[in-house]
Design an enzyme around this catalytic site. Structure first.
Site, PDB file in Angstrom:
ATOM      1  N   ALA A  85       0.226   1.405   5.873  1.00 52.47           N
ATOM      2  CA  ALA A  85      -1.022   2.424   5.508  1.00 52.47           C
ATOM      3  C   ALA A  85      -0.070   3.412   4.464  1.00 52.47           C
ATOM      4  O   ALA A  85       1.254   3.522   4.627  1.00 52.47           O
ATOM      5  CB  ALA A  85      -1.542   3.260   6.340  1.00 52.47           C
ATOM      6  N   GLY A  97      -3.656   0.375  -0.188  1.00 46.48           N
ATOM      7  CA  GLY A  97      -3.679  -0.352  -1.365  1.00 46.48           C
ATOM      8  C   GLY A  97      -2.631  -0.282  -2.394  1.00 46.48           C
ATOM      9  O   GLY A  97      -2.766  -0.475  -3.669  1.00 46.48           O
ATOM     10  N   GLU A 105      -7.055  -6.712   2.950  1.00 44.63           N
ATOM     11  CA  GLU A 105      -6.739  -6.008   3.937  1.00 44.63           C
ATOM     12  C   GLU A 105      -8.066  -5.422   4.830  1.00 44.63           C
ATOM     13  O   GLU A 105      -8.176  -5.395   6.175  1.00 44.63           O
ATOM     14  CB  GLU A 105      -5.871  -4.927   3.531  1.00 44.63           C
ATOM     15  CG  GLU A 105      -4.379  -5.314   3.313  1.00 44.63           C
ATOM     16  CD  GLU A 105      -3.467  -4.201   2.740  1.00 44.63           C
ATOM     17  OE1 GLU A 105      -2.276  -4.197   2.654  1.00 44.63           O
ATOM     18  OE2 GLU A 105      -4.272  -3.133   2.203  1.00 44.63           O
TER      19      GLU A 105
END
Length: 244
Positions: A85, A97, A105
């Site tokens: 993350a 991202g 994902e």
């Protein structure tokens, strides 16, 4: 190297939790790749699992290491996925991202019975938003899509938010789906689910990097090589200093 050692520790710990016979989602990014390497070692020692990757890079790494892969479409559900993350909050909500793989994902995470997040302490936050929010958009009319994203953010209470296409030198970042990544510099994000839903209603937006309350557990690695698992509801300050 300290952050890297923490990521390695988190990946090794996550791999130790995988059980024989499980179907495993392989995340993307540096922390997830350390998990894949540690999982490959366990597979070499006899662990029997099948895996589905969350990026073409993760797929390539898994194949190089001899990790058995199965297409997600061939499975009913994954037992667990392990991913990193860019930020994670106490309720298990995340921004992801940073590596431009958020769509794959999110597909993998949504189709897993549980998600474990591997991070170093710097990724643990009290409130999301300091990390720019990645949004995957189609190349067609991306400029108009950016304007519409900015307008939505203004209506939802943000003012003068910088929304820009992500670039590598002079070229746009291209996702595994041949789309662009747009980054929205929010500063603070207190209602992730509401914003995630609203963003996906904009034509041209493919998916966004808000993963609202999706993490079932957070594996925090430390630079001394240790790691611990905390559940949603953790105290972010305590986790960052290692008292949980």
């Amino acid at each position: 190297m300290s952050a890297e050692q923490a990521k390695i520790a988190a990946g090794i710990y996550a791999a130790s939790l995988i059980e024989d016979g499980q179907k495993v989602g392989l995340g993307s990014g540096t922390s997830a790749w350390h998990f894949i390497r540690a999982l490959a070692k366990r597979i070499g020692e006899g662990l029997n699992v099948v895996c589905s990757p969350a990026s073409s890079t993760s797929r390539k790494l898994a194949l190089e290491l001899g990790v058995p892969l199965v297409e997600l479409d061939e499975l009913d559900e994954l037992d667990v996925c392990v991913d990193g993350a860019d930020e994670i909050a106490p309720d298990g909500s995340m921004i992801k991202g940073g590596g431009a793989n958020l769509l794959w994902e999110k597909i993998i995470a949504t189709n897993s019975a549980k998600m474990l997040t591997v991070v170093d302490p710097s990724k643990v936050v009290t409130t999301l938003g300091a990390f720019p929010l990645p949004i995957e958009v189609t190349p067609a009319y991306y400029g108009t899509t950016i304007k519409n994203i900015a307008s939505l953010l203004e209506r939802m209470g943000w003012s003068n938010v910088r929304v820009e296409r992500r670039m590598t030198e002079s070229s746009p970042v291209i996702t595994d789906n041949d789309n662009y990544i747009v980054d929205a510099h929010l500063g603070t994000l207190t209602q992730p689910l509401e914003l995630a839903i609203a963003l996906n209603q904009i034509p041209g937006v493919v998916e966004n990097g808000i993963f609202p309350a999706m993490s079932s557990g957070v594996i925090v690695g430390r630079e001394d090589g240790t790691a611990s698992l905390v559940e949603p509801g953790f105290n972010a300050d305590e986790v960052r200093v290692g008292s949980q």
